[in-house]
Design an enzyme around this catalytic site. Sequence first.
Site, PDB file in Angstrom:
ATOM      1  N   ASP A   1     -10.506 -24.836   8.309  1.00 39.55           N
ATOM      2  CA  ASP A   1      -9.619 -23.952   9.120  1.00 39.55           C
ATOM      3  C   ASP A   1      -8.099 -23.773   8.705  1.00 39.55           C
ATOM      4  O   ASP A   1      -7.594 -22.733   8.533  1.00 39.55           O
ATOM      5  CB  ASP A   1      -9.532 -24.557  10.465  1.00 39.55           C
ATOM      6  CG  ASP A   1      -9.116 -26.045  10.590  1.00 39.55           C
ATOM      7  OD1 ASP A   1      -8.978 -26.724   9.351  1.00 39.55           O
ATOM      8  OD2 ASP A   1      -8.996 -26.857  11.488  1.00 39.55           O
TER       9      ASP A   1
ATOM     10  N   ASP B   1     -27.009 -25.872  13.131  1.00 40.76           N
ATOM     11  CA  ASP B   1     -26.943 -26.319  11.646  1.00 40.76           C
ATOM     12  C   ASP B   1     -27.848 -27.432  11.636  1.00 40.76           C
ATOM     13  O   ASP B   1     -28.348 -27.697  10.234  1.00 40.76           O
ATOM     14  CB  ASP B   1     -25.659 -26.570  11.310  1.00 40.76           C
ATOM     15  CG  ASP B   1     -25.300 -26.071   9.879  1.00 40.76           C
ATOM     16  OD1 ASP B   1     -26.074 -24.893   9.450  1.00 40.76           O
ATOM     17  OD2 ASP B   1     -24.502 -26.576   8.973  1.00 40.76           O
TER      18      ASP B   1
END
Length: 1023
Positions: free
Chosen positions: A724, A320
Amino acid sequence: MASSTMAGFGSGSGKVCKVCGDEIGHKEDGELFVACHVCTFPVCRPCYEYERSDGTQCCPHCNTRYKRHKGSPRVAGDEEDSDHDDFDDELQTKNHKDVSDRQPENGDYNNQQWHPNGQVFSIAGSTAGKDFEGDKEIYGSAEWKERVEKWKVRQEKRGLVSNDDGGNDQAEEDDYLMAEARQPLWRKIPISSSLISPYRIVIVLRFIILVFFLRFRILTPAYDAFPLWLISVICEVWFAFSWILDQFPKWFPIRRETYLDRLSLRFEREEEPNQLLPVDVFVSTVDPLKEPPIITANTVLSILSVDYPVEKVSCYVSDDGASMLLFDTLSETAEFARRWVPFCKKHNVEPRAPEFYFNEKIDYLKDKVHPSFVKERRAMKREYEEFKVRINALVAKAQKKPEEGWVMQDGTPWPGNNTRDHPGMIQVYLGSAGALDVDGKELPRLVYVSREKRPGYQHHKKAGAMNCLVRVSAVLTNAPFMLNLDCDHYINNSKALREAMCFLMDPQFGKKLCYVQFPQRFDGIDRHDRYANRNVVFFDINMLGLDGIQGPVYVGTGCVFNRQALYGYDPPVSEKRPKMTCDCWPSWCCCCCGGSRKKSKKKGEKKRGLLGGLLYNKKKKMMGKNYMRKGSAPVFDLEEIEEGLEGYEELEKSSLMSQKNFEKRFGQSPVFIASTLMENGGLPQGTNTTSLIKEAIHVISIGYEEKTEWGKEIGWIYGSVTEDILTGFKMHCRGWKSVYCVPRRPAFKGSAPINLSDRLHQVLRWALGSVEIFLSRHCPLWYGYGGKLKWLERLAYTNTIVYPFTSIPLLAYCTIPAVCLLTGKFIIPTLSNLTSVWFLALFLSIIATSVLELRWSGVSIQDWWRNEQFWVIGGVSAHLFAVFQGLLKVLAGIDTNFTVTAKAAEDAEFGELYMFKWTTLLIPPTTLIILNMVGVVAGISDAINNGYGSWGPLFGKLFFAFWVIVHLYPFLKGLMGRQNRTPTIVVLWSILLASIFSLVWVRIDPFLPKQTGPVLKQCGVEC
């Protein structure tokens, strides 16, 4: 496969057994075998015989008693309804009795039970199996004979096999092979009742005591210290609520055990294609200068050398930060893997991350019998050191960026020179033709992915990167399962993927699983684990409790996903068994009660028709709409989906999504949309690699997710830095289940910050994410009540987003002892005998709950105590700042950051542990320690001055003050550092005792002369 299975439900003409997944087969006359003539539920002959001999003797679908078929042995109850008198094949099916009676090695096997929903449920998992004739070649001759002998001994003990050593050895081996094949891949191990029953009783008693304690506290205010009393009561009520949220989800803890040998027997047959399903592994990284490339390289090497078929493993690395350093590192890693992977598989080494393998302080010759192992290991270690030198050279080169930007080896500028404005990049290193290891064998695919970034667009951090990997992998490999790892979490157990497959490839249970979560284990933590980095209480207590409800929460790494669950589909719903009717009542009564089963069945068949039979029960609910997932062969042209429905009714047409609806949800990529229709993964035949790469570049473009459901209902969910928790919560709300897998050898290991400031900042990020979820529409307090989330699971999710708010009452409660000591007041009025009993009972119940919890979980008391200490440390620092930072960010749009300033550290082992880094998070705990220490000194000083009568009330105040100091002791230790190797406890007690002795000395005042006679003073009157 799913479509054919559902066809069995709809029309009764399916060829796959609904219990074990085998083909049903035909009878002697060539007709399809039908076990139950009432509902024609598809069951194969072995499952039919198993159920008649050792089960309930009833159909699992309609609960009608099975009738005896020709060639089947008689069982009790056959006399009245037997239509055949056939005894020729009695002995041929005797082995089914042996198979059903055989138990796992540990002897803790539980028979199957039929439940009202019509599903076969076993505490040992599904009893799926296949015909494995000739599979004994999987094992060596010596190992095979040993296994057969053990099996014969167990059978002889049960009286099922005689000791006759006739010519039946081959038959006995086949019997054993069949018995192994039909055993479950996993089993559930409940906690012993002698351990869990006292634990539950104490929880109930503690709840009752807590109610009476709070009643006493509310009804007996301390009027002389009313503000302090009111604050303390509010805090205690909140603590009680927080304890309920944390405690009751641990009511049903369980453990699970897998059988890897049975997985191999079932899906890896000799001279047949390997039937294990493929897995795509995702590794995410952002900044290689903060996340060392050598660590990422070790993670990738452990993935490439995993014990799994190489053609079924693909590794995708998300960069990223668009770093050329990571790009070059993966190029070097791919080259080194050509030698490292065959070495690992040849000598079966563990772990398969070279940095950690070569640093292990164990006898590496143990269990290694290959004569060339020592020589090859020495050579491999030398090559790895050279590999590290090359990686370190790349890191040193990357420290200073050239003014003109980075340039690749072919002379072209690096596309990611501007990390915030660059195109999407994909590079395939391994897995293509010619990328073989030194032994000429194929290697797993390794793919570098860097998504497109442009200014002004929201990129959603890690969640956005993971969704890009989902789409890229779907286009290039489309494995049905995906493993998610952080760049610093390497595979410590090479059989970790097989452990997960024991659950995900279970023919019954696996279809309802959204993911298999593994616990996080860590390297490089000091022996005492000062700041509870291992998080043992959460992973070894809380997660085991959740596994007994609907499954553990997703913790961000070490998790194997079912791809279909991430696509927003619902799990397959079991068809409910029709209500039973009694034949003794008149027919008109049956009509009033809903009619017979046969009529309802025919009516359903007529309504569904052919297409309904294929797609029955595969509806997928997404955002309140009913969608259907097709399990047949995929097509790239979505218009063919519409054209193929021309001959069907309008109702059936509307049950499928149109092309427009597909694109609205998944984006405008026909290749990706076609992959979502393939339940078992794989790519269509005849696909062009070049065109797939172009399509993969398209699906990671910056505008692909616009006006789609990515991040809302599909993939990793956006809206929080702890994506998450949100992602797992959404899947559980749809009805999916998850599994907690704890193998004997830890599956994955990673690194954790052992420095106090770094640890607090890690906890701050987690708590901030929880606050963001609490203030969003996905808050478990009000989201998903129309779904299938169980109540105890909801309590657990509520606890994960509410716990940061405990910091406010915790900070107030830790301040109260110091205020009481300084002011001489107390939050509790004079204690009576009954009141003392409630206080004592509460403390004893707290201790008993903790002891019994440690007893059934196996967690050490040291780990439990470190967790309790850091709960206070994090609560009064990181959690407190997270609450205010989250409120400012969500309500006012102000994003605040807390900087960390590092001081010099020592070069010794665990030197980072003693490094002092100043951060704003250290202010509240430091203030609390100083306040309580000053309060202790002031309280003792006051008691010394006022005499013996004031010592009694002082003990209660001192108890709470010392409670705060003891819990904050690790923080104080980290604040003071090594202090020239002087233990912190010595410094702390020295300050306290010196202050107390000084006060006593002043009180005694030994240097002033004492007058023994009367005190003579001038009266002030002129005498």
